[in-house]
Every structure is written in structure tokens, then in C-alpha cells.
Enzyme design. Structure first.
Site, mmCIF file in Angstrom:
data_model
loop_
_atom_site.group_PDB
_atom_site.id
_atom_site.type_symbol
_atom_site.label_atom_id
_atom_site.label_comp_id
_atom_site.label_asym_id
_atom_site.label_seq_id
_atom_site.Cartn_x
_atom_site.Cartn_y
_atom_site.Cartn_z
ATOM 1 N N TRP A 150 0.866 -1.114 0.106
ATOM 2 C CA TRP A 150 0.017 0.201 0.003
ATOM 3 C C TRP A 150 0.823 1.164 0.049
ATOM 4 O O TRP A 150 1.520 1.576 1.262
ATOM 5 C CB TRP A 150 -1.036 -0.010 1.177
ATOM 6 C CG TRP A 150 -2.109 0.866 1.041
ATOM 7 C CD1 TRP A 150 -3.096 0.590 0.616
ATOM 8 C CD2 TRP A 150 -2.308 2.247 1.651
ATOM 9 N NE1 TRP A 150 -3.952 1.737 0.809
ATOM 10 C CE2 TRP A 150 -3.397 2.694 1.195
ATOM 11 C CE3 TRP A 150 -1.256 2.977 2.312
ATOM 12 C CZ2 TRP A 150 -3.938 4.039 2.053
ATOM 13 C CZ3 TRP A 150 -1.612 4.342 2.720
ATOM 14 C CH2 TRP A 150 -2.966 4.864 2.425
ATOM 15 N N HIS A 208 -28.025 25.419 9.001
ATOM 16 C CA HIS A 208 -27.182 26.328 9.393
ATOM 17 C C HIS A 208 -26.040 26.240 7.904
ATOM 18 O O HIS A 208 -24.833 26.713 8.209
ATOM 19 C CB HIS A 208 -26.116 26.301 10.582
ATOM 20 C CG HIS A 208 -27.296 26.493 11.747
ATOM 21 N ND1 HIS A 208 -27.495 27.710 12.093
ATOM 22 C CD2 HIS A 208 -27.716 25.573 12.599
ATOM 23 C CE1 HIS A 208 -28.525 27.617 13.157
ATOM 24 N NE2 HIS A 208 -28.808 26.403 13.344
ATOM 25 N N LYS A 237 -8.085 -1.839 4.902
ATOM 26 C CA LYS A 237 -8.740 -2.239 6.101
ATOM 27 C C LYS A 237 -8.226 -1.932 7.535
ATOM 28 O O LYS A 237 -8.690 -1.198 8.343
ATOM 29 C CB LYS A 237 -8.625 -3.874 6.032
ATOM 30 C CG LYS A 237 -9.500 -4.575 7.354
ATOM 31 C CD LYS A 237 -10.962 -4.241 6.953
ATOM 32 C CE LYS A 237 -11.825 -5.054 8.271
ATOM 33 N NZ LYS A 237 -13.188 -4.352 8.082
HETATM 34 N N1 GLU Z 1 6.745 2.474 2.839
HETATM 35 C C1 GLU Z 1 6.670 1.268 1.992
HETATM 36 C C2 GLU Z 1 6.370 1.647 0.510
HETATM 37 O O1 GLU Z 1 5.950 2.463 0.345
HETATM 38 C C3 GLU Z 1 5.894 0.213 2.498
HETATM 39 C C4 GLU Z 1 4.386 0.376 2.355
HETATM 40 C C5 GLU Z 1 3.674 -0.506 2.807
HETATM 41 O O2 GLU Z 1 3.531 -0.839 4.090
HETATM 42 O O3 GLU Z 1 3.034 -1.320 1.958
HETATM 43 O O4 GLU Z 1 6.893 0.631 -0.328
#
Ligand code: GLU
Length: 579
Positions: A71, A475, A574
Site C-alpha cells: 500500500w 445552518h 482495512k
Molecule cells: N513504505 C513502503 C512503500 O511505500 C511500504 C508500504 C507498505 O507498508 O505497504 O513501499
């Protein structure tokens, strides 16, 4: 948010890793990848869904491997930025969940020393730092690297020529599963359920040196023992069981999960803690923030105890003066902002209680005491059964403070929830699925219920929705009301009934179509609204639940009508394990 899996044992690692990553998909991700120790380090990584890209993993060999669903926090989602990341010599591979806050400084230094970076991620610095310190002893190299990292991490590292995984965590979740001559690692227990029920929850600062038949855990350089705990969830709980979506299954599981949470009761030492509290502060984020607000209205009205509710994300930077009990509410128990707030409350010597669905999660380790809700695994990204189970846990606190006054009501509430599951809401769905904006309004405890209804609507159907205190609409937001802006209004018997009814008439005068939620048999309300959704005529505590469930169904069916990806809404994760 993001997932990590690791496997070492007698099986071919690749299918175990891919299956494990699929189990973690619900947490949200944009790309995935795995690396195994075959004849060399073998890596496959790809942007997008696992089911679209998994065919590419067939060439990977070995019984030791690591996997990741990313992510993105640093660097756009892409094949190159996906994990695992390898060092310059491609002898070492790392997956990482979290954020390395000092990565740009480290990257500059590493580049000056001749390292070549392939990705834009913060993670890549870790593998180059390990590379510099690696002379055949992976554990020593990881140990020498960790003190250089600032931020949060759960890391798994592998190296060629060694059948071992080195795992480390600090402020990001990591669980180990202990099998028969095989060991699993994962961000949460769902990938482990089909292989073992024995788990070890690593603590912040732990480093684990894992081979198939040996597991050593170190903390501060010293070997430590961590207890092996038994998981009570089973793999069936994580299957869809004939429902079109996990979310629908989880909506329908609510009578059971609510009842189970009530039945489990509250341990004596927690009872004592909540009874003694002169003031209560709750910290939470997202849906949990809404349950906390509902609790505030109920506790102040029914128990005469002052309650304050703070958003985890604000609390850390704008900490209010604190007195009395601090309760952290987090479904996953891993919500980074809530954990940070909890730590600050502890630092100020406040007694702390965690309310969570996941035994062994970080909040349970940080808080003085824990109240576990019994929702079972929740896979749909949008919280449903964890929301009502949180309410069950919080309502038990009210019940304890009122010495069992709500025993009867709470032990029968699941029956009313079951009734609402069968409501016909097609007309309302039709209206919402054609709208660009929907307002949700209520008063008192139904105000946060409306906020939650709006949150559900926007997160899974992408229809813009706002939850408002009904009296506030005039309002400002009244300017937005037209015949194309439906308003969902919750209007149940009680001191605000007639003022709510007037509010509804004011909305109707601005031509807004009104979907009214009220108690069965309320002819007066049914007449003034365009569409009437009845909920059972019961106690306020139960009405809060049944109204919420009706709004979950409205959001769910609207999302289906708009053909949204209900279980995996875009851009969402999630469990939000980064700040
Ligand atoms: N900070 C890392 C990235 O952007 C890990 C992100 C994650 O936790 O998926 O690759």
C-alpha cells in the site's frame, strides 16, 4: 494496510505465500510480490491484483520465501516499487510494512557509497544497509541495520545460500505461526489459520531468527521467550459462505457477533476499572470514532458520566488535558494513530483500556486492560460486524455502570438486528444510486449513527454523503438541498421526535426526497417522508443498532446497484497501520 507473509518449512513456498497474500488482500493493496530462496534469490513482483498477476510466479523455487502486498506510501504503485526489494548484488531480499522516516538521508549516504537504487521506495534503503553489513550472517546484518532506521517497520529478510528468515518489528504488526517443522510469518493471523492454530505475537523491538526447526527471538540483543498462544478463529470464518460479498456475509453475521460479545461479558478487573472512572476519554479513528461518539451520547444520558471523544490522528499532536480512564477503540488493534494516542495516555499515567477484535494485537499489549469483542475475522474493508460488536462492548460498559439495568435489553438485541436484516429497501436504494449527494441526519446518538451511515455510503458506493446533526442542516447545507439530494433522516420516539419531524418538513419544503427511518407503526412519520424504513420499536440502545444495520444495507445495495467492488473499495485499506 499492506500485508506481509513468510514461509519456511518442507512445502514449496510459492503457493503458501500466494495463498497467504490472498488472505491479506482485504487489508488493501496496490501491488504484490514474492521472493524465494531457490538456486539464487528469485523475485516476482507486479502492480495490480494478485489474481491478475499470479501466473508469473510459476518459475519460483524453494521452501523458504517472503511475500508482500504493498500500500504505497513512498513512490507510486508500480512493478518496480512493489516489494520485495533486493540489494545491489541481488543476494538479499526484503519486504517491509511501514515507513522509514529518515530514508532520504540514508539513501543519500548509500548512493554516495556507490549503491544503485532501482525503486523510489523508502524500503529499499533497508536492503542496501543489510547488504553492507552482510558477511554470511543475516541475523547479525539485520541487527546492525535496525538501529539506523527511524519510523515504523515489520520486516522479513532472506539471503541466498541460507534457509532462514530474519523478521523484525517496530510499530507495525507481525505474527508468527508455529507448525510442524515449518514456521509462518504474517501481518495478521488470517494467512496462518489453515496451517496452524499456534501463534506468537512479536513485540515492538523483537527480532526473530527463523529456520524450519528453530525459532529464536531477541530483544535488545538478548534472547527472550514469547508465549505460544492458541487462536480461537478458524479458517471457515474467513470464507464467503455462499454470500455475494464478504460485506453482506458480515452484515448478516451481526446478530451472532453482537450476541457473542454480550455473552462473553466483562472480566471483573475491567468491570472495576470502568466503574471507578470519574471521566472517560475515548480515542478512535473512522468507524470506531463513530461508535465512540454513540457511546458518549448514551453514557452521558444513561449513566451521567462525562465522556470525551478524540480522533486518534489529532490526539497525538493536540493532546488535551487528560483525566480519568482512556479507552482506545480499534477493530484491528493495529491502528497507528490510536496506538500513538494510547501511548501518550499511558505516559500521562491515565488508566487505559483497549477495545479490539484481535487478541494479541498491539493495542492489547500497550493498554493496561483489554475488552475483546467477538466479531471474528472481518474481511470486507468496510466495517460492519466489528462496528456492532464494538457497540456491544461499549454498551456492556454502560450496563456495568448501571449494575445490570440493561441485561435483558442487551441479551435480546440480536433478535431485533435479525428483523432489520430482512427489510425491503429497494426504493431507497434506487433513490440513492441515482444521487450524487446524500445527506444522513439524526439527533443525539443517532447523529453519529448518521455519520456512520454516510461513511458506509461514501466508502463503498462512492456516492458523496454527509452525516449531519439534523438541527445543523439549516445552518448551511440547506443551500445544497434540491429534488436530487436525498436525505436519510432517523426519527424515533423520544424528546427530539417532534423537532425532527419539523426538520423533515423543512427539508421537504426544499424539495429534498426524504427516506425516513422510524419505528414500526409510526404512521405520522410514514406520511411525511417519501420512503419509510421501519425499525423495531424497542429501547434506544437497540434502535441505535437496528438503524445502523439498516444504513449498512442501504450502502451495500447502493454500491451493488452501482457495480462497485464492495469488498475492496478503491484507495482504502482495512487496518490503517501508518499515520
Ligand atoms: N513504505 C513502503 C512503500 O511505500 C511500504 C508500504 C507498505 O507498508 O505497504 O513501499
Amino acid at each position: 494496510m499492506c500485508g506481509i507473509v513468510g514461509y519456511i518449512g518442507r512445502r514449496d513456498a510459492t503457493p503458501v505465500l500466494i495463498q497467504g497474500l490472498k488472505r491479506l488482500e482485504y487489508r488493501g493493496y496496490d501491488s504484490f510480490g514474492i521472493a524465494t530462496v531457490g538456486s539464487a534469490i528469485e523475485v516476482y513482483k507486479k502492480m495490480g491484483r494478485i489474481s491478475d498477476g499470479e501466473a508469473g510466479v510459476v518459475g519460483l523455487h524453494g521452501c523458504t520465501g517472503i511475500g508482500h502486498t504493498r500500500w504505497a506510501t513512498h513512490g507510486e504503485p508500480s512493478d518496480i516499487n512493489a516489494h520485495p526489494h533486493t540489494d545491489c548484488t541481488e543476494r538479499i531480499a526484503v519486504v517491509h510494512n511501514g515507513v522509514i522516516e529518515n530514508y532520504s538521508e540514508l539513501k543519500r549516504q548509500l548512493q554516495a557509497r556507490g549503491h544503485t537504487f532501482r525503486s523510489e521506495t523508502d524500503t529499499e534503503v533497508i536492503v542496501h544497509l543489510i547488504e553492507e553489513r552482510y558477511d554470511g550472517d543475516l541475523l547479525a546484518a539485520v541487527n546492525a541495520t535496525l538501529p539506523l532506521l527511524e519510523g515504523s517497520y515489520a520486516i522479513l529478510a532472506i539471503a541466498e545460500d541460507t534457509q532462514r528468515i530474519v523478521a523484525a518489528r517496530d510499530a507495525s504488526p507481525l505474527v508468527l505461526g508455529v507448525g510442524d517443522a515449518e514456521i509462518f510469518a504474517a501481518s495478521d493471523m488470517t494467512p496462518l489459520l489453515e496451517y496452524t492454530e499456534r501463534v506468537i505475537y512479536l513485540e515492538d523491538g523483537d527480532v526473530a531468527d527463523i529456520t524450519s526447526d528453530r525459532l529464536n527471538i531477541f530483544h535488545g540483543g538478548r534472547k527472550v521467550e514469547r508465549p505460544v498462544e492458541l487462536i480461537s478463529w478458524c479458517v471457515e470464518d474467513t470464507r464467503k459462505g455462499g454470500f455475494a460479498h464478504y460485506m453482506l456475509k458480515e452484515i448478516f453475521e451481526q446478530p451472532q457477533s453482537f450476541y457473542e460479545t454480550i455473552r462473553a461479558g466483562i472480566e471483573d478487573h475491567v468491570q472495576q476499572m470502568v466503574t471507578e472512572a470519574g471521566e472517560i476519554t475515548l480515542v478512535a479513528c473512522g468507524t470506531s470514532y463513530h461508535t465512540a461518539l454513540i457511546f458518549k451520547y448514551l453514557a452521558e444520558a444513561l449513566c451521567n458520566v462525562p465522556v470525551r471523544v478524540e480522533m486518534g490522528s489529532e490526539f497525538k499532536y493536540f493532546t488535551p488535558p487528560l483525566h480519568g480512564l482512556v479507552i482506545a477503540v480499534s477493530q484491528s488493534g493495529e491502528t497507528a494513530d490510536t496506538i500513538a494516542a494510547l501511548k501518550m495516555a499511558k505516559a500521562r499515567n491515565c488508566p487505559t483500556l483497549a477495545i479490539t477484535n484481535v487478541m494479541g494485537s498491539t493495542v492489547t499489549r500497550v493498554a493496561d486492560k483489554t475488552l475483546i469483542m467477538r466479531a471474528g475475522p472481518e474481511i470486507g474493508v468496510a466495517a460492519t460486524k466489528s462496528y456492532t460488536a464494538q457497540l456491544a462492548a461499549l454498551m456492556q460498559i454502560l450496563n456495568v455502570r448501571r449494575e445490570g439495568a440493561f441485561d435483558d435489553i442487551l441479551s435480546h438485541a440480536h433478535l431485533a438486528i435479525s428483523e432489520v436484516l430482512l427489510r425491503e429497501i429497494k426504493e431507497a436504494v434506487n433513490l440513492c444510486s441515482k444521487a450524487e449527494h446524500v445527506f444522513f441526519v439524526g439527533r443525539g446518538a443517532f447523529y453519529p449513527v448518521s455519520m456512520e451511515g454516510a461513511l458506509k455510503m461514501k466508502e463503498i458506493s462512492y456516492v458523496h454523503a454527509e452525516g449531519y446533526a439534523a438541527g445543523e442542516l439549516k445552518h448551511g447545507p440547506f443551500a445544497l438541498l434540491t429534488e436530487e439530494t436525498p436525505v436519510v433522516a432517523i426519527c424515533t420516539p423520544g424528546p427530539t421526535y417532534s423537532v425532527m419531524a419539523s426538520n423533515i418538513k423543512e427539508m421537504k419544503a426544499r424539495k429534498a426526497p426524504v427516506i425516513g427511518l422510524g419505528v414500526e407503526g409510526d404512521k405520522e412519520l410514514a406520511e411525511i417522508v417519501d420512503i419509510f424504513i421501519p425499525i423495531p420499536n424497542t429501547h434506544l440502545l437497540v434502535q441505535v443498532l437496528t438503524a445502523s444495520v439498516a444504513l449498512q444495507l442501504l450502502a451495500y445495495h447502493t454500491a451493488c446497484a452501482l457495480q462497485r467492488d464492495v469488498d475492496k473499495p478503491r484507495n482504502l485499506a482495512k487496518s490503517v497501520t501508518v499515520e
